[in-house]
Design a protein around this motif. Structure first.
Motif, PDB file in Angstrom:
ATOM      1  N   GLY A  21       0.813  -1.210   0.000  1.00 11.00           N
ATOM      2  CA  GLY A  21       0.000   0.000   0.000  1.00 11.00           C
ATOM      3  C   GLY A  21       0.849   1.263   0.000  1.00 11.00           C
ATOM      4  N   LEU A  22       1.951   1.266   0.738  1.00 12.53           N
ATOM      5  CA  LEU A  22       2.844   2.424   0.745  1.00 12.53           C
ATOM      6  C   LEU A  22       3.501   2.629  -0.620  1.00 12.53           C
ATOM      7  CD1 LEU A  22       4.632   2.214   4.208  1.00 12.53           C
ATOM      8  CD2 LEU A  22       2.927   3.858   3.447  1.00 12.53           C
ATOM      9  N   ILE A  23       3.914   1.540  -1.262  1.00 11.05           N
ATOM     10  CA  ILE A  23       4.489   1.646  -2.606  1.00 11.05           C
ATOM     11  C   ILE A  23       3.451   2.209  -3.573  1.00 11.05           C
ATOM     12  CG2 ILE A  23       5.409   0.333  -4.560  1.00 11.05           C
ATOM     13  CD1 ILE A  23       6.622  -1.586  -2.492  1.00 11.05           C
ATOM     14  N   TYR A  24       2.217   1.730  -3.457  1.00  7.92           N
ATOM     15  CA  TYR A  24       1.133   2.217  -4.324  1.00  7.92           C
ATOM     16  C   TYR A  24       0.878   3.709  -4.105  1.00  7.92           C
ATOM     17  CZ  TYR A  24      -3.583   2.933  -6.092  1.00  7.92           C
ATOM     18  OH  TYR A  24      -4.676   3.430  -6.741  1.00  7.92           O
ATOM     19  N   ILE A  25       0.775   4.128  -2.864  1.00  7.20           N
ATOM     20  CA  ILE A  25       0.503   5.537  -2.562  1.00  7.20           C
ATOM     21  C   ILE A  25       1.646   6.422  -3.054  1.00  7.20           C
ATOM     22  CG2 ILE A  25       0.274   7.193  -0.666  1.00  7.20           C
ATOM     23  CD1 ILE A  25      -1.328   5.004   0.810  1.00  7.20           C
ATOM     24  N   ALA A  26       2.891   6.002  -2.829  1.00  8.19           N
ATOM     25  CA  ALA A  26       4.039   6.786  -3.291  1.00  8.19           C
ATOM     26  C   ALA A  26       4.051   6.884  -4.809  1.00  8.19           C
ATOM     27  CB  ALA A  26       5.335   6.161  -2.786  1.00  8.19           C
ATOM     28  N   THR A  27       3.744   5.783  -5.486  1.00  3.33           N
ATOM     29  CA  THR A  27       3.711   5.802  -6.948  1.00  3.33           C
ATOM     30  C   THR A  27       2.631   6.748  -7.451  1.00  3.33           C
ATOM     31  OG1 THR A  27       4.498   3.525  -7.028  1.00  3.33           O
ATOM     32  CG2 THR A  27       3.436   4.368  -9.007  1.00  3.33           C
ATOM     33  N   MET A  28       1.468   6.720  -6.841  1.00  2.00           N
ATOM     34  CA  MET A  28       0.375   7.587  -7.282  1.00  2.00           C
ATOM     35  C   MET A  28       0.690   9.060  -7.014  1.00  2.00           C
ATOM     36  SD  MET A  28      -1.694   5.606  -8.703  1.00  2.00           S
ATOM     37  CE  MET A  28      -0.516   4.324  -9.037  1.00  2.00           C
ATOM     38  N   ILE A  29       1.299   9.358  -5.875  1.00  2.83           N
ATOM     39  CA  ILE A  29       1.638  10.751  -5.567  1.00  2.83           C
ATOM     40  C   ILE A  29       2.667  11.274  -6.557  1.00  2.83           C
ATOM     41  CG2 ILE A  29       2.830  12.225  -3.890  1.00  2.83           C
ATOM     42  CD1 ILE A  29       1.378  10.635  -1.697  1.00  2.83           C
ATOM     43  N   PHE A  30       3.733  10.514  -6.778  1.00  2.00           N
ATOM     44  CA  PHE A  30       4.767  10.978  -7.696  1.00  2.00           C
ATOM     45  C   PHE A  30       4.284  11.004  -9.140  1.00  2.00           C
ATOM     46  CE2 PHE A  30       7.777   9.725  -4.260  1.00  2.00           C
ATOM     47  CZ  PHE A  30       8.292  10.999  -4.058  1.00  2.00           C
ATOM     48  N   ALA A  31       3.425  10.082  -9.516  1.00  2.00           N
ATOM     49  CA  ALA A  31       2.947  10.042 -10.901  1.00  2.00           C
ATOM     50  C   ALA A  31       2.016  11.206 -11.212  1.00  2.00           C
ATOM     51  CB  ALA A  31       2.229   8.730 -11.176  1.00  2.00           C
ATOM     52  N   THR A  32       1.323  11.714 -10.224  1.00  2.87           N
ATOM     53  CA  THR A  32       0.382  12.801 -10.475  1.00  2.87           C
ATOM     54  C   THR A  32       0.929  14.179 -10.119  1.00  2.87           C
ATOM     55  OG1 THR A  32      -0.631  12.470  -8.302  1.00  2.87           O
ATOM     56  CG2 THR A  32      -1.629  11.335 -10.181  1.00  2.87           C
ATOM     57  N   LYS A  33       1.967  14.266  -9.312  1.00  4.29           N
ATOM     58  CA  LYS A  33       2.444  15.566  -8.841  1.00  4.29           C
ATOM     59  C   LYS A  33       3.774  16.005  -9.425  1.00  4.29           C
ATOM     60  CE  LYS A  33      -0.936  16.200  -6.004  1.00  4.29           C
ATOM     61  NZ  LYS A  33      -1.976  17.112  -6.325  1.00  4.29           N
ATOM     62  N   GLN A  34       4.568  15.126  -9.997  1.00  3.92           N
ATOM     63  CA  GLN A  34       5.889  15.494 -10.488  1.00  3.92           C
ATOM     64  C   GLN A  34       5.814  16.121 -11.869  1.00  3.92           C
ATOM     65  OE1 GLN A  34       8.845  15.436  -8.889  1.00  3.92           O
ATOM     66  NE2 GLN A  34       7.665  14.925  -7.072  1.00  3.92           N
ATOM     67  N   GLN A  35       6.954  16.596 -12.332  1.00  6.21           N
ATOM     68  CA  GLN A  35       7.031  17.224 -13.636  1.00  6.21           C
ATOM     69  C   GLN A  35       6.836  16.191 -14.732  1.00  6.21           C
ATOM     70  OE1 GLN A  35      10.814  19.092 -13.714  1.00  6.21           O
ATOM     71  NE2 GLN A  35      10.261  20.664 -12.235  1.00  6.21           N
ATOM     72  N   VAL A  36       6.595  16.686 -15.943  1.00  5.63           N
ATOM     73  CA  VAL A  36       6.296  15.823 -17.080  1.00  5.63           C
ATOM     74  C   VAL A  36       7.445  14.856 -17.357  1.00  5.63           C
ATOM     75  CG1 VAL A  36       5.802  15.812 -19.550  1.00  5.63           C
ATOM     76  CG2 VAL A  36       4.797  17.552 -18.091  1.00  5.63           C
ATOM     77  N   ARG A  37       8.676  15.307 -17.264  1.00  3.17           N
ATOM     78  CA  ARG A  37       9.824  14.456 -17.580  1.00  3.17           C
ATOM     79  C   ARG A  37       9.970  13.299 -16.603  1.00  3.17           C
ATOM     80  NH1 ARG A  37      13.391  19.566 -17.798  1.00  3.17           N
ATOM     81  NH2 ARG A  37      12.409  20.588 -19.539  1.00  3.17           N
ATOM     82  N   GLY A  57       7.647   2.512 -10.114  1.00  3.73           N
ATOM     83  CA  GLY A  57       6.541   2.142  -9.229  1.00  3.73           C
ATOM     84  C   GLY A  57       5.753   0.958  -9.744  1.00  3.73           C
ATOM     85  N   VAL A  58       5.453   0.952 -11.034  1.00  7.19           N
ATOM     86  CA  VAL A  58       4.701  -0.163 -11.612  1.00  7.19           C
ATOM     87  C   VAL A  58       5.546  -1.438 -11.610  1.00  7.19           C
ATOM     88  CG1 VAL A  58       3.641  -1.003 -13.744  1.00  7.19           C
ATOM     89  CG2 VAL A  58       3.149   1.293 -12.938  1.00  7.19           C
ATOM     90  N   ALA A  59       6.855  -1.313 -11.823  1.00  4.31           N
ATOM     91  CA  ALA A  59       7.727  -2.494 -11.760  1.00  4.31           C
ATOM     92  C   ALA A  59       7.750  -3.081 -10.349  1.00  4.31           C
ATOM     93  CB  ALA A  59       9.136  -2.133 -12.213  1.00  4.31           C
ATOM     94  N   LEU A  60       7.822  -2.227  -9.339  1.00  2.00           N
ATOM     95  CA  LEU A  60       7.767  -2.720  -7.961  1.00  2.00           C
ATOM     96  C   LEU A  60       6.425  -3.373  -7.658  1.00  2.00           C
ATOM     97  CD1 LEU A  60       9.519   0.166  -6.004  1.00  2.00           C
ATOM     98  CD2 LEU A  60      10.370  -2.157  -6.356  1.00  2.00           C
ATOM     99  N   LEU A  61       5.348  -2.773  -8.148  1.00  2.00           N
ATOM    100  CA  LEU A  61       4.030  -3.356  -7.919  1.00  2.00           C
ATOM    101  C   LEU A  61       3.828  -4.634  -8.732  1.00  2.00           C
ATOM    102  CD1 LEU A  61       1.898  -0.108  -7.769  1.00  2.00           C
ATOM    103  CD2 LEU A  61       2.440  -1.644  -5.876  1.00  2.00           C
TER     104      LEU A  61
END
Length: 129
Positions: free
Chosen positions: A80-96, A105-109
């Protein structure tokens, strides 16, 4: 001058906007992988566990479903922590950074169901009580 304006408009319109596609792909695949990993752990690893337990007394702790449940709780929390971190970084970080963070994140999941099952079913656990 008018030709240059129309070519700029066409080039801007023809550029792929990967921001939304990458984020939605990461969100969808991450959600499905997380749900599958947690379902595998709680529907297969906890009730069934290892296929064969040794005939020794006392039996190893991973032979009892109650002890596997404690380990499954911690593994589910980590997934769950890996999922939440992946979702936060995927939606909040820059385009690059979308693609790099999303892929990691998807590889870890993606390996989480295999690693989670092995940890819960085969590593000695602990009782929740």
């Amino acid at each position: 001058m008018r030709i240059a304006d129309s070519s700029n408009a066409d080039s801007a319109a023809s550029r792929p906007q990967s921001t939304g596609h990458v984020a939605w792909g990461v969100i969808l695949s991450g959600t499905l992988l997380t749900g599958g990993a947690i379902a595998l752990i709680w529907m297969l690893a906890v009730p069934v566990g290892p296929v064969v337990c040794p005939a020794v007394y006392p039996a190893p702790r991973n032979c009892f479903a109650s002890d596997r449940a404690g380990t499954a709780l911690i593994v589910s929390f980590a997934i769950g922590l890996i999922y939440i971190a992946t979702m936060i970084f995927a939606t909040k970080q820059q385009v690059r950074r979308h693609s790099a963070v999303g892929l990691v994140g998807v590889a870890l999941l993606a390996i989480a169901p295999i690693v989670g099952y092995l940890i819960v079913a085969w590593i000695p656990g602990f009782a929740l009580t």
